[in-house]
Write a protein that holds these residues in place. Structure first.
Motif, PDB file in Angstrom:
ATOM      1  N   ILE A  83       0.861  -1.181   0.000  1.00 18.87           N
ATOM      2  CA  ILE A  83       0.000   0.000   0.000  1.00 18.87           C
ATOM      3  C   ILE A  83       0.902   1.236   0.000  1.00 18.87           C
ATOM      4  CG2 ILE A  83      -0.240   0.045   2.505  1.00 18.87           C
ATOM      5  CD1 ILE A  83      -3.210   0.861   1.981  1.00 18.87           C
ATOM      6  N   ALA A  84       0.513   2.245  -0.765  1.00 13.73           N
ATOM      7  CA  ALA A  84       1.276   3.490  -0.840  1.00 13.73           C
ATOM      8  C   ALA A  84       1.163   4.247   0.482  1.00 13.73           C
ATOM      9  CB  ALA A  84       0.772   4.350  -1.988  1.00 13.73           C
ATOM     10  N   ALA A  85       2.096   5.141   0.721  1.00 17.14           N
ATOM     11  CA  ALA A  85       2.111   5.928   1.961  1.00 17.14           C
ATOM     12  C   ALA A  85       0.829   6.730   2.150  1.00 17.14           C
ATOM     13  CB  ALA A  85       3.329   6.849   1.978  1.00 17.14           C
ATOM     14  N   ASP A  86       0.224   7.171   1.036  1.00 17.67           N
ATOM     15  CA  ASP A  86      -1.013   7.957   1.148  1.00 17.67           C
ATOM     16  C   ASP A  86      -2.249   7.089   1.393  1.00 17.67           C
ATOM     17  OD1 ASP A  86      -1.533   6.768  -1.329  1.00 17.67           O
ATOM     18  OD2 ASP A  86      -1.574   8.656  -2.440  1.00 17.67           O
ATOM     19  N   ALA A  87      -2.098   5.771   1.364  1.00 14.13           N
ATOM     20  CA  ALA A  87      -3.181   4.798   1.567  1.00 14.13           C
ATOM     21  C   ALA A  87      -4.284   4.922   0.521  1.00 14.13           C
ATOM     22  CB  ALA A  87      -3.760   4.897   2.977  1.00 14.13           C
ATOM     23  N   GLU A  88      -4.042   5.673  -0.543  1.00  9.59           N
ATOM     24  CA  GLU A  88      -5.017   5.824  -1.618  1.00  9.59           C
ATOM     25  C   GLU A  88      -4.774   4.840  -2.761  1.00  9.59           C
ATOM     26  OE1 GLU A  88      -7.756   7.984  -1.866  1.00  9.59           O
ATOM     27  OE2 GLU A  88      -7.338   8.197   0.274  1.00  9.59           O
ATOM     28  N   HIS A  89      -3.558   4.325  -2.850  1.00 11.87           N
ATOM     29  CA  HIS A  89      -3.177   3.424  -3.932  1.00 11.87           C
ATOM     30  C   HIS A  89      -2.434   2.222  -3.365  1.00 11.87           C
ATOM     31  CE1 HIS A  89      -4.346   6.570  -6.680  1.00 11.87           C
ATOM     32  NE2 HIS A  89      -3.580   7.413  -6.000  1.00 11.87           N
ATOM     33  N   ALA A  90      -2.510   1.118  -4.100  1.00 13.03           N
ATOM     34  CA  ALA A  90      -1.806  -0.091  -3.685  1.00 13.03           C
ATOM     35  C   ALA A  90      -1.514  -0.928  -4.917  1.00 13.03           C
ATOM     36  CB  ALA A  90      -2.659  -0.883  -2.695  1.00 13.03           C
ATOM     37  N   SER A  91      -0.608  -1.873  -4.756  1.00  8.77           N
ATOM     38  CA  SER A  91      -0.351  -2.823  -5.833  1.00  8.77           C
ATOM     39  C   SER A  91      -0.230  -4.208  -5.222  1.00  8.77           C
ATOM     40  CB  SER A  91       0.920  -2.457  -6.606  1.00  8.77           C
ATOM     41  OG  SER A  91       2.046  -2.556  -5.776  1.00  8.77           O
ATOM     42  N   ALA A  92      -0.540  -5.192  -6.047  1.00  4.46           N
ATOM     43  CA  ALA A  92      -0.439  -6.587  -5.622  1.00  4.46           C
ATOM     44  C   ALA A  92       0.216  -7.367  -6.741  1.00  4.46           C
ATOM     45  CB  ALA A  92      -1.824  -7.147  -5.318  1.00  4.46           C
ATOM     46  N   ILE A  93       1.038  -8.316  -6.362  1.00  3.33           N
ATOM     47  CA  ILE A  93       1.633  -9.244  -7.312  1.00  3.33           C
ATOM     48  C   ILE A  93       0.967 -10.592  -7.061  1.00  3.33           C
ATOM     49  CG2 ILE A  93       3.756 -10.379  -8.080  1.00  3.33           C
ATOM     50  CD1 ILE A  93       3.719  -7.362  -8.642  1.00  3.33           C
ATOM     51  N   VAL A  94       0.370 -11.151  -8.120  1.00  2.00           N
ATOM     52  CA  VAL A  94      -0.373 -12.400  -8.005  1.00  2.00           C
ATOM     53  C   VAL A  94       0.135 -13.363  -9.070  1.00  2.00           C
ATOM     54  CG1 VAL A  94      -2.666 -13.461  -7.974  1.00  2.00           C
ATOM     55  CG2 VAL A  94      -2.395 -11.086  -7.227  1.00  2.00           C
ATOM     56  N   THR A  95       0.445 -14.589  -8.661  1.00  5.10           N
ATOM     57  CA  THR A  95       0.882 -15.622  -9.596  1.00  5.10           C
ATOM     58  C   THR A  95      -0.239 -16.655  -9.747  1.00  5.10           C
ATOM     59  OG1 THR A  95       3.206 -15.301  -9.072  1.00  5.10           O
ATOM     60  CG2 THR A  95       2.603 -17.410 -10.058  1.00  5.10           C
ATOM     61  N   TYR A  96      -0.557 -16.942 -10.989  1.00  8.75           N
ATOM     62  CA  TYR A  96      -1.599 -17.910 -11.325  1.00  8.75           C
ATOM     63  C   TYR A  96      -0.967 -19.107 -12.027  1.00  8.75           C
ATOM     64  CZ  TYR A  96      -4.698 -13.847 -10.870  1.00  8.75           C
ATOM     65  OH  TYR A  96      -5.355 -12.750 -10.418  1.00  8.75           O
ATOM     66  N   SER A  97      -1.354 -20.306 -11.624  1.00  9.25           N
ATOM     67  CA  SER A  97      -1.079 -21.516 -12.385  1.00  9.25           C
ATOM     68  C   SER A  97      -2.407 -21.878 -13.034  1.00  9.25           C
ATOM     69  CB  SER A  97      -0.621 -22.651 -11.464  1.00  9.25           C
ATOM     70  OG  SER A  97       0.591 -22.308 -10.838  1.00  9.25           O
ATOM     71  N   TRP A  98      -2.373 -22.124 -14.348  1.00  5.14           N
ATOM     72  CA  TRP A  98      -3.634 -22.322 -15.055  1.00  5.14           C
ATOM     73  C   TRP A  98      -3.473 -23.296 -16.216  1.00  5.14           C
ATOM     74  CZ3 TRP A  98      -3.699 -20.394 -20.167  1.00  5.14           C
ATOM     75  CH2 TRP A  98      -2.656 -19.526 -20.502  1.00  5.14           C
ATOM     76  N   TYR A  99      -4.618 -23.890 -16.579  1.00  2.00           N
ATOM     77  CA  TYR A  99      -4.673 -24.823 -17.699  1.00  2.00           C
ATOM     78  C   TYR A  99      -5.375 -24.174 -18.877  1.00  2.00           C
ATOM     79  CZ  TYR A  99      -3.348 -28.670 -14.643  1.00  2.00           C
ATOM     80  OH  TYR A  99      -2.669 -29.485 -13.781  1.00  2.00           O
ATOM     81  N   ALA A 100      -4.769 -24.297 -20.053  1.00  2.00           N
ATOM     82  CA  ALA A 100      -5.459 -23.966 -21.301  1.00  2.00           C
ATOM     83  C   ALA A 100      -6.264 -25.211 -21.642  1.00  2.00           C
ATOM     84  CB  ALA A 100      -4.449 -23.639 -22.394  1.00  2.00           C
ATOM     85  N   MET A 101      -7.576 -25.105 -21.642  1.00  2.29           N
ATOM     86  CA  MET A 101      -8.433 -26.279 -21.778  1.00  2.29           C
ATOM     87  C   MET A 101      -8.316 -26.941 -23.147  1.00  2.29           C
ATOM     88  SD  MET A 101      -9.442 -26.633 -18.789  1.00  2.29           S
ATOM     89  CE  MET A 101     -10.615 -27.954 -18.957  1.00  2.29           C
ATOM     90  N   ASP A 102      -7.903 -26.203 -24.178  1.00  2.00           N
ATOM     91  CA  ASP A 102      -7.794 -26.805 -25.505  1.00  2.00           C
ATOM     92  C   ASP A 102      -6.618 -27.769 -25.606  1.00  2.00           C
ATOM     93  OD1 ASP A 102      -5.828 -24.853 -25.391  1.00  2.00           O
ATOM     94  OD2 ASP A 102      -6.263 -24.023 -27.378  1.00  2.00           O
TER      95      ASP A 102
END
Length: 156
Positions: A83-102
């Motif tokens: 979260i940014a110091a101003d608490a107005e903005h934030a960022s998240a790093i998210v890792t997904y493992s996923w299947y391409a169904m085809d």
């Protein structure tokens, strides 16, 4: 004596409600990130989109249109939330493992999510692939050309 217990119980409930209303920005953003990604994990993109800023919602829905059908998420890991110091903005790093169904092949994609304070909580304002397979965010148009110019696919 039971009257005294009732007053104490009511005081505990009222004070507990006050504390819950004053949840910290860090808790609010963490809850928002977890909720959106949990909804998306199970293919409930419509529900997840409720946590997306209205101006970004159509782009979000387009980018995730195959989730739950063409793409099945195997796992989601929230790697980091800041979260940014101003608490107005934030960022998240998210890792997904996923299947391409085809092809039933397993892929991994890491996404940076940007969030902003919105209506007493936080709303997702953008996503960008920072590592891995960009197709998770519908990076290929119907003509097979990558949408590299889109804000969704630029590592910022």
């Amino acid at each position: 004596m039971s009257r005294m217990r009732a007053w104490i119980w009511m005081l505990v409930v009222v004070l507990g409600g006050c504390f819950m209303a004053n949840t910290s920005p860090a808790k609010k953003i963490t809850d928002s990130v977890q909720d959106l990604n949990e909804q998306a994990r199970w293919g409930r993109i419509g529900d997840a989109s409720l946590l997306v800023e209205p101006g970004y919602r159509d782009e979000f829905l387009n980018a995730h249109q195959g989730w739950g059908s063409d793409i099945q998420l195997a796992d989601t890991e929230i790697v980091h939330v800041q979260i940014a110091a101003d608490a107005e903005h934030a960022s998240a790093i998210v890792t997904y493992s996923w299947y391409a169904m085809d092809s039933m092949t397993l892929h991994e994609t890491t996404i940076r999510q940007r969030w902003s304070a919105h209506s007493g909580g936080y709303a997702l304002t953008s996503e960008a692939v920072v590592k891995g397979d960009p197709r998770l965010l519908n990076a290929t148009a119907s003509n097979g050309v990558k949408n590299a110019g889109s804000s969704l696919y630029r590592a910022e």
